[in-house]
Design a protein around this motif. Structure first.
Motif, short mmCIF file in Angstrom:
data_model
loop_
_atom_site.label_atom_id
_atom_site.label_comp_id
_atom_site.label_asym_id
_atom_site.label_seq_id
_atom_site.Cartn_x
_atom_site.Cartn_y
_atom_site.Cartn_z
N TYR A 109 -8.63 3.95 0.01
CA TYR A 109 -8.38 4.97 0.80
C TYR A 109 -7.14 5.96 0.17
O TYR A 109 -7.56 7.08 0.09
CB TYR A 109 -7.91 4.54 2.22
CG TYR A 109 -7.23 5.69 3.05
CD1 TYR A 109 -8.34 6.27 4.01
CD2 TYR A 109 -6.09 6.09 3.06
CE1 TYR A 109 -7.90 7.24 4.78
CE2 TYR A 109 -5.43 6.94 3.98
CZ TYR A 109 -6.41 7.83 4.79
OH TYR A 109 -6.08 8.66 5.56
N CYS A 110 -6.45 5.36 -0.41
CA CYS A 110 -5.40 6.08 -1.00
C CYS A 110 -5.88 6.75 -2.36
O CYS A 110 -5.46 8.02 -2.75
CB CYS A 110 -4.14 5.25 -1.58
SG CYS A 110 -3.27 4.44 -0.31
N GLN A 136 -7.50 -0.12 1.75
CA GLN A 136 -6.48 0.79 1.98
C GLN A 136 -6.10 1.40 0.51
O GLN A 136 -5.68 2.49 0.44
CB GLN A 136 -5.10 0.12 2.58
CG GLN A 136 -5.25 -0.34 3.93
CD GLN A 136 -5.59 0.84 4.67
OE1 GLN A 136 -5.13 1.95 4.73
NE2 GLN A 136 -6.41 0.46 6.06
N LEU A 137 -6.05 0.49 -0.41
CA LEU A 137 -5.97 1.34 -1.64
C LEU A 137 -7.29 2.21 -2.25
O LEU A 137 -6.90 3.13 -2.67
CB LEU A 137 -6.03 -0.03 -2.89
CG LEU A 137 -4.57 -0.75 -2.64
CD1 LEU A 137 -4.62 -1.87 -3.77
CD2 LEU A 137 -3.44 -0.02 -2.84
N ASN A 161 0.87 3.95 -3.02
CA ASN A 161 0.41 5.14 -2.52
C ASN A 161 1.49 6.37 -3.01
O ASN A 161 1.12 7.29 -3.61
CB ASN A 161 0.27 5.34 -1.03
CG ASN A 161 -0.05 6.63 -0.67
OD1 ASN A 161 -1.24 7.19 -0.96
ND2 ASN A 161 0.62 7.33 -0.02
N ASP A 162 2.70 6.08 -2.59
CA ASP A 162 3.95 7.00 -3.07
C ASP A 162 4.09 7.24 -4.61
O ASP A 162 4.47 8.36 -4.88
CB ASP A 162 5.18 6.39 -2.18
CG ASP A 162 5.23 6.83 -0.94
OD1 ASP A 162 4.19 7.27 -0.33
OD2 ASP A 162 6.24 6.49 -0.14
N ARG A 166 1.73 6.57 -6.80
CA ARG A 166 0.60 7.59 -7.48
C ARG A 166 0.60 9.17 -6.90
O ARG A 166 0.32 9.85 -7.65
CB ARG A 166 -0.83 7.01 -6.47
CG ARG A 166 -1.98 7.53 -7.09
CD ARG A 166 -3.12 6.88 -6.72
NE ARG A 166 -4.50 7.67 -7.12
CZ ARG A 166 -4.96 8.81 -6.58
NH1 ARG A 166 -4.45 9.33 -5.62
NH2 ARG A 166 -5.98 9.23 -7.17
N ASP A 167 1.13 9.46 -5.68
CA ASP A 167 1.47 10.56 -5.11
C ASP A 167 2.83 11.42 -5.59
O ASP A 167 3.23 12.55 -5.19
CB ASP A 167 1.02 10.59 -3.62
CG ASP A 167 -0.23 10.72 -3.35
OD1 ASP A 167 -1.28 10.54 -4.24
OD2 ASP A 167 -0.46 10.05 -2.23
N LYS A 215 -9.78 8.93 1.34
CA LYS A 215 -9.05 9.77 2.45
C LYS A 215 -9.63 11.14 2.06
O LYS A 215 -9.15 12.07 3.27
CB LYS A 215 -7.35 9.63 2.14
CG LYS A 215 -7.05 10.24 0.76
CD LYS A 215 -5.65 10.05 0.69
CE LYS A 215 -4.89 10.30 -0.52
NZ LYS A 215 -3.53 10.22 -0.84
N VAL A 230 0.74 -1.28 -0.07
CA VAL A 230 -0.17 -0.10 0.09
C VAL A 230 0.92 1.29 -0.04
O VAL A 230 0.61 2.37 -0.75
CB VAL A 230 -0.81 -0.05 1.20
CG1 VAL A 230 -1.79 1.38 1.47
CG2 VAL A 230 -1.94 -1.34 1.06
N TYR A 231 1.93 1.21 0.83
CA TYR A 231 2.84 2.57 0.82
C TYR A 231 3.56 2.67 -0.32
O TYR A 231 3.67 3.82 -1.06
CB TYR A 231 3.89 2.17 1.89
CG TYR A 231 3.50 2.27 3.39
CD1 TYR A 231 2.56 3.28 3.86
CD2 TYR A 231 3.74 1.34 4.19
CE1 TYR A 231 2.24 3.18 5.00
CE2 TYR A 231 3.52 1.49 5.60
CZ TYR A 231 2.41 2.30 6.03
OH TYR A 231 2.10 2.59 7.38
#
Length: 313
Positions: free
Chosen positions: A145-146, A142-143, A79-80, A82-83, A150, A75-76
């Motif tokens: 959420y990302c 969680q994905l 997320n990183d 994607r962002d 969120k 997930v981390y």
């Protein structure tokens, strides 16, 4: 070696400082090793049931800990990746390995995807289908959420809280231990207490600095977040006390009624943690506990009493 700047093709996008550090080290850093301590919650249900120290339990819990850590790392990484563009414009997040160019975005997506597939697959093979299903649900939540959750009021608090609750549940599910309603209530609302206290602290610290931290905080009021953590703390204490008093009519089987006495330490721990929440200094839960010696001592006393209650000494 000196850093060089690689300009992206997209006009207006912050430049990417190309780093020559180790790719493996960058991937490890992106996996957030400091956050792995949260995954020790997988021992919560077996400990509550007094089934923590058998060889089978320790083997399964070690496996579940590794698999949950792999899924969280997935997930981390995703997320990183994607962002990455947004993180490059942030004064702190721009130093993250993906945003800084140490880990290419494509590599972060690939490794994250592989871990996301391997985690549940290995759980189904080495543990149980229920464990695999919970890990899959965790990844999906969680994905989501990302990507979008969120940014949704209240839902963001629920998702983060549920992530903690899933950690606490998975150890019991892997060992086939029934989960007590009091365990679920106390753990769930205890997690919501810490999550909302952290959000409240962030909101207090960013007062007058809109946009300095997570954008959704500008949608919450400090009064609302205070209400949430106070409500969650109260329900968590109530759930724990109902568990402790559930067998209150029967004579104690141990030297002292540790089950009932542990209420005192539990309530003191919640009250002590609430001091930091009220001040607006409740950050990561592990940081709050480790930096405050009285709270750490109260936690150890509660752990000892709880352990004595579980084994009926």
């Amino acid at each position: 070696m000196a850093e060089r700047t690689v300009l992206l093709e997209h006009r207006g996008t912050p430049p990417v400082p190309a780093r020559t550090g180790s790719l493996a080290l960058g991937l490890l850093k992106t996996a957030r090793p400091r956050q792995w301590v949260k995954n020790l919650l997988v021992t919560a249900a077996p400990a509550a049931a007094g089934q923590l120290f058998s060889r089978h339990a320790l083997t399964q819990l070690a496996l579940v800990f590794v698999l949950f850590t792999a899924c969280a790392a997935a997930v981390y990484l995703i997320n990183d990746a994607r962002d990455a563009v947004a993180d490059r414009a942030h004064p702190v997040k721009r130093h993250r390995p993906v945003a800084a160019g140490q880990v290419p975005v494509r590599v972060a997506y690939t490794v994250g995807g592989v871990l996301a597939v391997l985690g549940p697959a290995l759980a189904a093979w080495l543990s149980s289908p229920v464990t695999a299903a919970l890990l899959t649900a965790y990844l999906g939540m969680q994905l989501a959420y990302c990507v979008s959750l969120k940014h949704v009021l209240v839902v963001d608090l629920v998702v983060v809280t549920t992530g903690f609750l899933m950690r606490a549940m998975i150890g019991g599910l892997a060992l086939g231990i029934p989960l007590s309603r009091w365990f679920l209530i106390t753990t769930g609302f205890g997690a919501l207490f810490m999550v909302s206290a952290k959000r409240y602290s962030e909101a207090v610290q960013m007062a007058g600095k809109a946009g300095a931290t997570r954008a959704l905080l500008t949608e919450y009021t400090t009064g609302y977040l205070r209400f949430v953590w106070q409500l969650a703390a109260g329900v968590s204490v109530l759930g724990y006390c109902l568990w402790a008093l559930e067998g209150g009519g029967a004579p104690p089987t141990g030297v002292l009624p540790w089950r009932q006495l542990s209420m005192v330490a539990f309530i003191l721990a919640v009250l002590r943690y609430a001091v930091f929440a009220d001040r607006g200094t409740a950050g990561e839960p592990e940081d709050v506990v480790l930096r405050d010696r009285p709270l750490a001592l109260i936690g150890l006393v509660w752990l000892a009493m709880y352990g004595l209650a579980v084994v009926n000494l």
